[in-house]
Design an enzyme around this catalytic site. Structure first.
Site, PDB file in Angstrom:
ATOM      1  N   HIS A  19       0.871  -1.726   0.159  1.00 30.81           N
ATOM      2  CA  HIS A  19      -0.396  -0.328  -0.020  1.00 30.81           C
ATOM      3  C   HIS A  19       0.808   1.794  -0.079  1.00 30.81           C
ATOM      4  CE1 HIS A  19      -3.981  -1.591   0.347  1.00 30.81           C
ATOM      5  NE2 HIS A  19      -3.419  -2.658   0.661  1.00 30.81           N
ATOM      6  N   THR A  20       2.453   0.947  -0.284  1.00 34.63           N
ATOM      7  CA  THR A  20       3.186   2.220  -0.378  1.00 34.63           C
ATOM      8  C   THR A  20       3.235   3.029  -2.166  1.00 34.63           C
ATOM      9  OG1 THR A  20       4.698   0.877  -1.158  1.00 34.63           O
ATOM     10  CG2 THR A  20       4.876   1.184   1.497  1.00 34.63           C
ATOM     11  N   GLY A 109      -3.744 -11.584  -4.437  1.00 34.40           N
ATOM     12  CA  GLY A 109      -2.808 -10.745  -3.959  1.00 34.40           C
ATOM     13  C   GLY A 109      -1.683 -11.353  -5.293  1.00 34.40           C
ATOM     14  N   LEU A 110      -1.131 -11.588  -6.109  1.00 36.44           N
ATOM     15  CA  LEU A 110      -0.737 -12.207  -6.681  1.00 36.44           C
ATOM     16  C   LEU A 110      -0.854 -11.601  -8.584  1.00 36.44           C
ATOM     17  CD1 LEU A 110      -0.540 -16.047  -5.791  1.00 36.44           C
ATOM     18  CD2 LEU A 110       1.576 -13.834  -5.135  1.00 36.44           C
ATOM     19  N   SER A 112      -2.740 -11.124 -10.724  1.00 43.47           N
ATOM     20  CA  SER A 112      -3.626 -12.543 -11.772  1.00 43.47           C
ATOM     21  C   SER A 112      -3.961 -10.769 -13.104  1.00 43.47           C
ATOM     22  CB  SER A 112      -4.542 -13.168 -11.940  1.00 43.47           C
ATOM     23  OG  SER A 112      -5.609 -13.023 -11.446  1.00 43.47           O
ATOM     24  N   SER A 113      -4.635 -10.278 -12.634  1.00 45.99           N
ATOM     25  CA  SER A 113      -5.286  -8.741 -13.467  1.00 45.99           C
ATOM     26  C   SER A 113      -4.040  -8.103 -14.197  1.00 45.99           C
ATOM     27  CB  SER A 113      -6.453  -8.222 -12.201  1.00 45.99           C
ATOM     28  OG  SER A 113      -5.084  -6.706 -11.622  1.00 45.99           O
ATOM     29  N   GLU A 145      -7.015  -0.052 -14.950  1.00 50.30           N
ATOM     30  CA  GLU A 145      -7.290  -0.708 -13.921  1.00 50.30           C
ATOM     31  C   GLU A 145      -8.441   0.653 -12.708  1.00 50.30           C
ATOM     32  OE1 GLU A 145      -6.736  -3.648 -11.268  1.00 50.30           O
ATOM     33  OE2 GLU A 145      -4.735  -4.488 -12.869  1.00 50.30           O
ATOM     34  N   ASP A 157       1.676  -3.006  -9.332  1.00 48.77           N
ATOM     35  CA  ASP A 157       1.664  -3.981 -10.505  1.00 48.77           C
ATOM     36  C   ASP A 157       1.760  -4.350 -11.526  1.00 48.77           C
ATOM     37  OD1 ASP A 157       0.685  -5.019  -7.566  1.00 48.77           O
ATOM     38  OD2 ASP A 157      -1.520  -5.587  -8.509  1.00 48.77           O
TER      39      ASP A 157
HETATM   40  P1  ADP Z   1      -5.610 -10.523  -8.744  1.00 49.49           P
HETATM   41  O1  ADP Z   1      -5.273  -9.513  -9.338  1.00 49.49           O
HETATM   42  O2  ADP Z   1      -4.685 -10.049  -6.928  1.00 49.49           O
HETATM   43  O3  ADP Z   1      -5.253 -11.945  -8.828  1.00 49.49           O
HETATM   44  P2  ADP Z   1      -7.861  -8.912  -8.967  1.00 49.49           P
HETATM   45  O4  ADP Z   1      -8.652  -8.776  -8.567  1.00 49.49           O
HETATM   46  O5  ADP Z   1      -7.181  -7.110  -9.223  1.00 49.49           O
HETATM   47  O6  ADP Z   1      -6.770  -9.913  -7.809  1.00 49.49           O
HETATM   48  O7  ADP Z   1      -7.554  -9.367 -10.301  1.00 49.49           O
HETATM   49  C1  ADP Z   1      -8.564 -10.392 -10.239  1.00 49.49           C
HETATM   50  C2  ADP Z   1      -9.739 -10.600 -12.396  1.00 49.49           C
HETATM   51  O8  ADP Z   1      -8.717 -10.775 -13.012  1.00 49.49           O
HETATM   52  C3  ADP Z   1     -10.548 -11.859 -12.265  1.00 49.49           C
HETATM   53  O9  ADP Z   1     -11.315 -11.629 -11.187  1.00 49.49           O
HETATM   54  C4  ADP Z   1     -10.830 -11.198 -13.760  1.00 49.49           C
HETATM   55  O10 ADP Z   1     -12.110 -10.585 -13.846  1.00 49.49           O
HETATM   56  C5  ADP Z   1      -9.509 -11.384 -14.385  1.00 49.49           C
HETATM   57  N1  ADP Z   1      -8.353 -12.178 -14.715  1.00 49.49           N
HETATM   58  C6  ADP Z   1      -7.277 -12.217 -14.711  1.00 49.49           C
HETATM   59  N2  ADP Z   1      -6.500 -13.757 -15.120  1.00 49.49           N
HETATM   60  C7  ADP Z   1      -7.842 -13.809 -15.519  1.00 49.49           C
HETATM   61  C8  ADP Z   1      -7.907 -15.208 -16.696  1.00 49.49           C
HETATM   62  N3  ADP Z   1      -6.839 -15.874 -16.774  1.00 49.49           N
HETATM   63  N4  ADP Z   1      -9.078 -14.879 -17.336  1.00 49.49           N
HETATM   64  C9  ADP Z   1      -9.990 -14.329 -17.262  1.00 49.49           C
HETATM   65  N5  ADP Z   1     -10.065 -13.705 -16.271  1.00 49.49           N
HETATM   66  C10 ADP Z   1      -8.281 -13.136 -15.585  1.00 49.49           C
HETATM   67 MG    MG Z   2      -5.538  -7.471  -9.752  1.00 49.72          MG
END
Ligand code: ADP
Ligand code: MG
Length: 354
Positions: A19-20, A109-110, A112-113, A145, A157
């Site tokens: 959160h920095t 928290g890793l 994925s987005s 985002e 990220d």
């Molecule tokens: P984090 O980034 O911590 O994993 P977020 O809430 O920021 O969590 O992002 C997760 C969202 O990103 C999921 O709910 C989905 O909408 C999208 N997402 C991530 N990976 C995929 C994927 N492989 N296919 C479709 N959507 C994905």
């Molecule tokens: Mg994310």
């Protein structure tokens, strides 16, 4: 037209500096083995067809991107903002078919987005020879985002997914976007990442945006632009409403810990590094209030193992994962001793990621 273009982005784990980033501060992420891979085929029209192994097929037209509050927003936001960016340079891209495969758990928290945005934009860049740098892609990812998804995240990220490597951590100044790759002492330590099995997805956005607004309010009352601009002793002389003082104290002390962590890593001083992890966790739990009981329990179990140097919640919180540092060759042993205890107590399934 049958040619395929493949690009990958790895997930990230933030070692310290939570959160920095939206406060202009410092972070220290490194890549994890899990990744998102996009395979893209060009089309002659403006149609974009999305396939994700986790979702149903989705089609839209370039120039017609409207948020629908689901996974496609990350990608519609990407083509919309990338188009705006490349148009200024008189470059353009056509429609395409994109297939997305990912091994990064969502909402853990890793990142994925960010890995989704970055790998997707890198594939478009490759297919259409766009002149956009990795750092520019990261900045566009953050805007996706902020402006399209409605998550007021900082830049960590996307910068991590764009730049992080396995054997180093990116010591990133999120205000100036300058960074140094710090070699991790893997000859003496293991990195352990455990997903608690509790996704932050359902309730993170409200809490995250609220924390961000509180930091902005605290800065305003302190008469500074960003919380990175004040030291801990200076902050202690100021008056703020209790809750804002707690939020500010987390951010300001966490910035200090990132610098101390870099020093400890360079000196291979893993005891000090471990203590900084522990202090960071307490600060997130007590001052920033973004931990949850299950994560606290996972951290406690990990710290109770004699081979652990330190452990903490990693990522934005409200669920997600923990990161720990153990003695060399001991990470799996530590994880295997704690996971049954965690699962018995919480009834959640935790997984080892790194
Ligand atoms: P984090 O980034 O911590 O994993 P977020 O809430 O920021 O969590 O992002 C997760 C969202 O990103 C999921 O709910 C989905 O909408 C999208 N997402 C991530 N990976 C995929 C994927 N492989 N296919 C479709 N959507 C994905
Ligand atoms: Mg994310």
């Amino acid at each position: 037209m049958n040619e395929t273009f493949v690009q990958r982005a790895y997930g990230r784990v933030n070692l310290i500096g939570e959160h920095t980033d939206y406060n202009g501060g410092w972070v220290l992420p490194t890549a994890i083995a899990q990744f998102t891979e996009v395979t893209l085929k060009q089309r002659n029209d403006k149609k974009v067809i999305l396939h994700s192994s986790r979702q149903r097929e989705y089609t839209y037209e370039l120039g017609q991107e409207v948020p629908s509050h689901d996974w496609t927003d990350y990608l519609k936001g990407a083509t919309k903002l990338l188009h705006k960016f490349t148009q200024e340079k008189a470059e353009r891209f056509n429609g395409f078919e994109a297939t997305i495969e990912s091994t990064i758990p969502e909402g853990s928290g890793l990142s994925s987005s960010a890995a989704l945005e970055v790998s997707f934009m890198k594939a478009i860049r490759l297919a259409y020879h766009l002149n956009v740098s990795d750092v520019e892609l990261a900045l566009i990812g953050q805007r996706i985002e902020n402006e399209f998804v409605g998550a007021h995240v900082g830049i960590m990220d996307q910068m991590a997914c764009s730049l992080a490597t396995f054997h180093t951590a990116v010591f990133l100044d999120t205000k100036n976007l300058t960074y140094e790759q710090i070699e991790l002492p893997y000859d003496q330590m293991d990195l352990l990442v455990i997903n608690s099995g509790i996704s932050h997805q359902l309730f993170a956005k409200g809490g995250y945006n609220e924390r961000r607004a509180q930091c902005e309010e605290a800065s305003k009352l302190l008469g500074i632009k960003l919380l990175r601009d004040i030291s801990l002793p200076e902050l202690a002389t100021k008056k703020l409403p209790d809750i804002l003082m707690k939020r500010a104290r987390h951010v300001v002390s966490e910035n200090e810990r990132v610098h101390l962590a870099v020093k400890a890593i360079k000196n291979k001083d893993l005891n000090s590094l471990g203590q900084l992890f522990i202090d960071s966790h307490h600060s997130m739990r007590d001052d920033y209030e973004v931990s949850i009981p299950e994560i606290d329990f996972l951290v406690e179990l990990t710290l109770a193992q004699s081979d652990t140097f330190g452990a903490r919640l990693t990522g934005g919180g409200f669920g997600g994962s923990i990161v720990a540092i153990t003695k060399k060759g001991k990470a799996l042993e530590v994880a295997n001793s704690i996971l049954p205890l965690y699962e018995k107590q919480t009834k959640k399934k935790a997984t080892i990621l790194s």
